[in-house]
Structures are given as structure tokens and as C-alpha cells.
Design an enzyme around this catalytic site. Structure first.
Site, PDB file in Angstrom:
ATOM      1  N   LYS A 105       7.453   4.999   0.190  1.00 48.26           N
ATOM      2  CA  LYS A 105       7.068   6.152  -0.634  1.00 48.26           C
ATOM      3  C   LYS A 105       6.079   7.028   0.125  1.00 48.26           C
ATOM      4  CE  LYS A 105       7.982   3.659  -4.909  1.00 48.26           C
ATOM      5  NZ  LYS A 105       7.493   2.809  -5.998  1.00 48.26           N
ATOM      6  N   GLN A 156       1.911   0.767  -8.527  1.00 48.49           N
ATOM      7  CA  GLN A 156       3.073  -0.060  -8.182  1.00 48.49           C
ATOM      8  C   GLN A 156       3.101  -1.313  -9.062  1.00 48.49           C
ATOM      9  OE1 GLN A 156       5.440   0.805  -5.760  1.00 48.49           O
ATOM     10  NE2 GLN A 156       6.575  -0.953  -6.519  1.00 48.49           N
ATOM     11  N   ASP A 207       6.010   8.462 -12.645  1.00 44.81           N
ATOM     12  CA  ASP A 207       6.980   7.409 -12.943  1.00 44.81           C
ATOM     13  C   ASP A 207       7.515   7.548 -14.368  1.00 44.81           C
ATOM     14  OD1 ASP A 207       7.869   5.753 -10.992  1.00 44.81           O
ATOM     15  OD2 ASP A 207       6.272   4.258 -11.195  1.00 44.81           O
TER      16      ASP A 207
END
Ligand code: NAP
Length: 282
Positions: free
Chosen positions: A54, A98, A121
């Protein structure tokens, strides 16, 4: 083999090029690059690889990557404090924690603490609720990636029969909501669904987001269907999707491979979401 193979790598590369050009325009206008803050608690090797990919993708697209690596023993309060601080930082446009987090931390509490305007997200209750109500929202990257693949392939969704297998907050439910918003007739299947194959056979568009290797075989696919396989399963035979690719590609019209289908789209859409968050904060 009859099916067209949907090349997620190539489509993701197009999205990344587009984001790169738009990120340069944003930086010129705003006087600073768009920025994504990533947070990793602990040293899970798979999570480290995801974060590294990422961060590399951000740098390549001209998006600033700010990383916070925290010790595995970090408390929930310490993480909540960092997430709150990133929410207030005017130079941070996107926040990505994460998952999974270590067991002393409740992921739902941490996600709920993310500023919804920076929730790239799409997991906060605010963004999930906005999506459910058909309002503009930041939507999680994999489902948006699935929709981008369908759009790119010119799949007609208006009135189409769509079946989604899986009802997770991260993939199944948001994919189903996006398909519904595109006027498909949507059925969502899960572990309690009776006669899964016959429900799936109704689908003109079949999306598998399960996590069981080769769960869906030829008996679960209507001839001519478009099949999107989100599953990523590590097996003794290598990476496998949730769909039996060999068998299904004999009768589907189009199918995503694993790897090289949905996977590359997820990172591309993370970049797109970060840029969208940055623009909406201008
Ligand atoms: P998840 O949270 O474990 O959800 C799995 C869903 O599948 C659940 O709704 C579950 O039903 C359902 N399910 C499990 N076994 C089933 C069965 N035998 N028949 C029908 N439904 C069944 O997983 P997820 O996070 O959504 O991820 C799904 C897959 O996508 C995984 O392989 C994951 O690695 C992959 N993934 C890939 C990407 C990417 O970028 N390519 C991104 C995210 C996830 P219940 O709700 O009834 O338990």
C-alpha cells in the site's frame, strides 16, 4: 476455454495511472500532496506485506504515505489516541488501520474512532450507514474494485440477477449494496443458505467472497454468467479463489482469475478513495 478472462492487473494499472494524474492536479492546487496514514500494530508478516504494498502504491501515485508501526503490546487506548490525533491532523486525508489487530484491542471500537471523512476503508458505522441509505460514502476498496471491474467490462447491471456469496462487512454486504444501487436484483448467500449451487445458478452476475477454496463449481454457474471471484485462499496447490476456475471458465461469459483479478483492484481503489477523501476535505 469459453470465458473471457477479466484482467484485473491491467484494469488496476489504468486506475492507478488515472489517480496519479489526478493526485498531481490535487497537489498543485492544494500546495501539498494527498496523504494516507497507515497504522500497523504488531509484526504479523502478512500484514507487513500488505502495508508495504500500500505504501509503495501511494509513493508511485504521488500520494504521501505516513506510517505508524506500533508494538504488539500497544493498548487499545494508545491506538485510540493515535487514531484521534490523525483525525485532527490537517495534513492527513486518509486513515487505514491494518486488520487484524492484537486481541487486547477491540477492532470495532478503533474503527468507530476513525474520522468518517478520512475512512478510506469505508468501515466506520457512518460510512456503512450512508451506503445503506444510498447516500454518498467512502466505500471499502474491494467492493468498489469489483464494481469497477464490472463497469470496465461493460456488464449491464440494470435489472440483472446478481448473487453475492458472503455477507461480511468488508466485502459481501457492501458489494450487495452497490449492486442494488446499480439496480440489480440482488440475493446474498451465506453459510446457512440452503442449496447454494441452485441459488447461484440464478445469477447473471455472480460474486464469490467466501474464503473456501473452489467452493463454487460448474453446477453453481449459469451458462453465460459473469463471475467475480474475490476469494484468496492459500492452499498446498498455491493461491486459489472461491470458484473452480477451470470448470467454470468452460461455461461463464467472463471470469476473474486468482491471482490477478480482484486483488490488484483493492490497492488501486485505496488510492482512489484517498484522493476522493482529500478532495472532499479541500
Ligand atoms: P469473512 O469475513 O470470513 O466472510 C466470509 C463469508 O462467507 C461469511 O458471510 C460466511 O457466512 C460465508 N461463508 C463461509 N462459508 C460458506 C459456505 N460454505 N457457503 C456459503 N457461504 C459461506 O471473509 P471476507 O473478509 O468477506 O473475505 C472473503 C474472501 O475474500 C477471503 O478469501 C478473503 O481472503 C478474500 N478477500 C480478498 C480481498 C482482495 O483484495 N482480493 C479483499 C478482502 C477479502 P456467515 O456470515 O454465515 O458466516
Amino acid at each position: 476455454m469459453a470465458a473471457r478472462i477479466i484482467d484485473g492487473k491491467a484494469i488496476a494499472a489504468e486506475v492507478r495511472e488515472r489517480v496519479k494524474a489526478e493526485a498531481a492536479e490535487f497537489a498543485a492546487g492544494a500546495g501539498r500532496p494527498a496523504a494516507l496514514a497507515t497504522v500497523l500494530v504488531g509484526d504479523d508478516p502478512a500484514s507487513q506485506i500488505y502495508i508495504r504494498k500500500k505504501r509503495e502504491a501511494c509513493e508511485e501515485a504521488g500520494i504521501r504515505s505516513i506510517h505508524h508501526g506500533l508494538e504488539a503490546a500497544t493498548s487499545e487506548n494508545e491506538l485510540l489516541e493515535l487514531v484521534g490525533h490523525l483525525g485532527l491532523d490537517s495534513e492527513v486525508d486518509g486513515i487505514l488501520v491494518q486488520l487484524p489487530v492484537p486481541e487486547q484491542i477491540d477492532p470495532d471500537r478503533v474503527i468507530a474512532a476513525i474520522d468518517p471523512a478520512k475512512d478510506v476503508d469505508g468501515l466506520t458505522p457512518t460510512n456503512a450507514g450512508r451506503l445503506a441509505q444510498g447516500m454518498p460514502a467512502l466505500v471499502s476498496c474491494t467492493p468498489v474494485g469489483v464494481m469497477e471491474l464490472l463497469r470496465h467490462e461493460g456488464v449491464e447491471l440494470d435489472g440483472a440477477e446478481a448473487v453475492v456469496v458472503g455477507r461480511s462487512k468488508l466485502v459481501g454486504v457492501p458489494v450487495a449494496r452497490l449492486l442494488l444501487a446499480a439496480n440489480a436484483t440482488v440475493t446474498v448467500c451465506h453459510s446457512r443458505t440452503r442449496d447454494l449451487a441452485s441459488v447461484c445458478r440464478r445469477a447473471e452476475v455472480l460474486v464469490a467472497a467466501v474464503g473456501v477454496p473452489r467452493l463454487l463449481g460448474a453446477d453453481a454457474v449459469r451458462p453465460g454468467a459473469v463471475v467475480i471471484d474475490v476469494g484468496v485462499n492459500r492452499t498446498a496447490d498455491g493461491l486459489q479463489g472461491d470458484v473452480d476456475f477451470e470448470a467454470v471458465s468452460e461455461l461463464a461469459a467472463a471470469i476473474t482469475p486468482v491471482p490477478g483479478g480482484v486483488g490488484p483492484m483493492t490497492i488501486a481503489m485505496l488510492l482512489a478513495n484517498t484522493l476522493a477523501a482529500a478532495r472532499s476535505r479541500l
